[in-house]
Write an enzyme that holds these catalytic residues in place. Structure first.
Site, PDB file in Angstrom:
ATOM      1  N   ARG A  17       7.778   3.972  12.426  1.00 26.28           N
ATOM      2  CA  ARG A  17       6.774   4.369  11.422  1.00 26.28           C
ATOM      3  C   ARG A  17       6.877   3.045  10.281  1.00 26.28           C
ATOM      4  O   ARG A  17       5.645   2.637   9.806  1.00 26.28           O
ATOM      5  CB  ARG A  17       7.122   5.472  10.614  1.00 26.28           C
TER       6      ARG A  17
ATOM      7  N   GLU B 291      -6.824  -1.793   6.098  1.00 30.83           N
ATOM      8  CA  GLU B 291      -5.721  -0.900   6.850  1.00 30.83           C
ATOM      9  C   GLU B 291      -6.254  -0.809   8.381  1.00 30.83           C
ATOM     10  O   GLU B 291      -5.326  -0.724   9.174  1.00 30.83           O
ATOM     11  CB  GLU B 291      -5.680   0.388   6.117  1.00 30.83           C
TER      12      GLU B 291
ATOM     13  N   GLU C 174       9.926   7.888   8.892  1.00 33.62           N
ATOM     14  CA  GLU C 174       9.908   6.494   8.636  1.00 33.62           C
ATOM     15  C   GLU C 174      11.382   5.897   8.661  1.00 33.62           C
ATOM     16  O   GLU C 174      11.998   5.140   8.050  1.00 33.62           O
ATOM     17  CB  GLU C 174       9.412   6.014   7.362  1.00 33.62           C
TER      18      GLU C 174
ATOM     19  N   LYS D 147      -2.117   5.893  14.063  1.00 37.32           N
ATOM     20  CA  LYS D 147      -1.098   6.480  13.272  1.00 37.32           C
ATOM     21  C   LYS D 147      -0.559   7.863  13.399  1.00 37.32           C
ATOM     22  O   LYS D 147       0.734   8.075  13.582  1.00 37.32           O
ATOM     23  CB  LYS D 147      -1.969   6.702  11.653  1.00 37.32           C
TER      24      LYS D 147
ATOM     25  N   HIS E  77      -6.019  -1.349  -3.531  1.00 36.28           N
ATOM     26  CA  HIS E  77      -4.695  -1.234  -2.837  1.00 36.28           C
ATOM     27  C   HIS E  77      -5.082  -2.047  -1.451  1.00 36.28           C
ATOM     28  O   HIS E  77      -4.119  -3.011  -0.939  1.00 36.28           O
ATOM     29  CB  HIS E  77      -4.181   0.138  -2.194  1.00 36.28           C
TER      30      HIS E  77
ATOM     31  N   LYS F 114       2.963  11.209   3.635  1.00 31.39           N
ATOM     32  CA  LYS F 114       3.843  10.478   2.728  1.00 31.39           C
ATOM     33  C   LYS F 114       2.896  10.933   1.181  1.00 31.39           C
ATOM     34  O   LYS F 114       1.502  10.543   1.320  1.00 31.39           O
ATOM     35  CB  LYS F 114       3.646   9.032   2.795  1.00 31.39           C
TER      36      LYS F 114
ATOM     37  N   ASN G 239       4.056  -0.632   7.634  1.00 31.17           N
ATOM     38  CA  ASN G 239       4.093  -1.213   6.170  1.00 31.17           C
ATOM     39  C   ASN G 239       3.788  -2.928   6.293  1.00 31.17           C
ATOM     40  O   ASN G 239       3.932  -3.497   5.363  1.00 31.17           O
ATOM     41  CB  ASN G 239       5.372  -1.017   5.469  1.00 31.17           C
TER      42      ASN G 239
ATOM     43  N   HIS H 220       2.466  -4.727  -2.345  1.00 25.38           N
ATOM     44  CA  HIS H 220       2.638  -3.600  -3.366  1.00 25.38           C
ATOM     45  C   HIS H 220       3.437  -4.454  -4.721  1.00 25.38           C
ATOM     46  O   HIS H 220       2.976  -4.394  -5.523  1.00 25.38           O
ATOM     47  CB  HIS H 220       3.866  -2.984  -2.961  1.00 25.38           C
TER      48      HIS H 220
ATOM     49  N   ARG I 227       8.661  24.451  -3.978  1.00 26.15           N
ATOM     50  CA  ARG I 227       9.339  23.867  -3.076  1.00 26.15           C
ATOM     51  C   ARG I 227       8.341  23.492  -1.603  1.00 26.15           C
ATOM     52  O   ARG I 227       8.810  23.484  -0.673  1.00 26.15           O
ATOM     53  CB  ARG I 227      10.688  24.508  -2.576  1.00 26.15           C
TER      54      ARG I 227
ATOM     55  N   HIS J  42       2.692  -4.864   3.151  1.00 30.27           N
ATOM     56  CA  HIS J  42       2.811  -3.837   2.134  1.00 30.27           C
ATOM     57  C   HIS J  42       3.912  -4.335   1.102  1.00 30.27           C
ATOM     58  O   HIS J  42       3.601  -4.066   0.028  1.00 30.27           O
ATOM     59  CB  HIS J  42       2.930  -2.391   2.530  1.00 30.27           C
TER      60      HIS J  42
END
Length: 357
Positions: free
Chosen positions: A239, A183, A235, A225, A263, A141, A243, A250, A119, A246
């Site tokens: 935040r 980025e 997010e 960031k 990417h 993330k 993206n 994606h 955990r 993205h």
């Protein structure tokens, strides 16, 4: 030549160190001193280059290693299971730690394994690609891909530290360095017009890997960031602006099997498509979109999607994107250089028109 940026999450903080020679500097490794067991996760490109340096500067530990094949196609649950098996073989408890040595794929996968083992155990990001230094290594993330889409299985799990040694970029192919610059451009595009202009002025220096320019670009991106993550760790709002491009990118990555584009290359295409969507909606001037596309091309990045992709397939993939809500897709729309917002009221027909164009 180094900079240290604090990511302040309220209840805890960690430091992102950016500079040259950091793998050979004791100070950034202090976050690992309390770990009884350490495991390195790397890939078959990066491991042979930098594992000896890690062993030399973490002398109190034997460093078992899990090495996965390089590339986005390795960011899977099967490879994550290999990390779990290695931790089990070490009898790793909650005082164990993971060192993620590599690019974004390694950071995401190793971070997800750290989030899941008992955990949650500590991990340190040691990004060796520009893209990972400015984006995926910061903010917690983590995740893996499924055949249905990118990063659909994941968790928020913050690192104990990020050690971004720009000396590792010397072995990075020019294409990989360019992918990371996508980025970097994003941070200027969505929130810092002055930084965007600086990138235009220093594009040539960044392309050839000038160290001073790289440290400034990386540190500025990380500061942007870190500030956003501090305000919106999970997010739930601001935040999501990170993206930008993205959702389109994606979908392109998934449709091409994660094999055609890096990417950052897919994000570059996606940012231009997001700009074109914003222009169609009357939110952004076309001149700014052209300016962004010109900068991306100067940095060696693609700005047009490949011929032959099915627009409806891309739209369906975008609907499965993890940023979507039950009420529909969410997009980061653009108001020109330095300004963006999140919208959930974009008509599918407008998106389809951009994809078909």
């Amino acid at each position: 030549m180094s900079e240290h940026i604090e990511v302040d999450l309220g209840t805890r903080t960690y430091i992102v160190s950016v500079g040259a020679g950091l793998l050979a500097d004791d100070a950034p490794w202090s976050a690992l001193r309390a770990c009884r067991h350490l495991l390195v996760v790397t890939d078959d490109n990066v491991g042979p280059l930098y594992l000896p340096a890690l062993q030399a500067f973490v002398p109190d530990h034997q460093l078992p290693v899990v090495t996965i094949p390089a590339g986005e196609t390795s960011k899977t649950l099967d490879q994550c299971t290999r990390v779990f098996e290695a931790l089990a073989a070490m009898r790793a408890g909650r005082d164990a730690g993971i060192i993620a040595l590599g690019g974004g794929v390694i950071g995401d996968l190793a971070g997800f394994a750290a989030a899941c083992w008992m955990r949650g155990i500590g991990f340190v990001q040691v990004p060796t690609t520009l893209l990972a230094m400015v984006d995926s290594s910061v903010g917690g993330k983590t995740g893996v891909n499924l055949p249905f889409g990118k990063n659909l299985v994941g968790a928020f799990h913050q690192p104990e530290a990020v050690i971004a040694d720009i000396d590792t970029l010397a072995t990075l192919p020019a294409r990989e360095r360019a992918a990371g610059l996508a980025e970097v451009v994003k941070y200027g595009a969505i929130g810092d017009a002055a930084f965007f202009a600086w990138l235009e002025d220093h594009a040539g220096a960044l392309v050839v890997g000038d160290r001073e320019a790289l440290v400034h670009a990386i540190a500025t991106s990380v500061r942007h960031k870190a500030a956003i993550v501090a305000r919106d760790e999970r997010e739930s709002g601001e935040r999501a602006l990170l993206n930008f491009g993205h959702t389109f990118g994606h979908a392109i990555e998934t449709a091409t099997g994660y094999r055609r584009y890096l990417h950052g290359e897919a994000v570059a295409i996606g940012m231009v498509q997001a700009a074109r969507l914003s222009e169609r909606l009357g939110l952004a001037p076309r001149g700014d979109g052209d300016r962004m596309a010109a900068l991306l091309e100067r940095l060696g990045l693609p700005v047009h999607p490949p011929a032959g992709l099915d627009a409806m397939q891309l739209l369906d993939l975008m609907r499965l994107d993890k940023k979507a809500l039950s009420s529909g897709m969410r997009f980061v729309v653009w108001h020109g250089i330095g300004k963006a917002e999140l919208r959930a009221d974009i008509d599918d027909a407008e998106v389809l028109a951009v994809l078909e164009a």
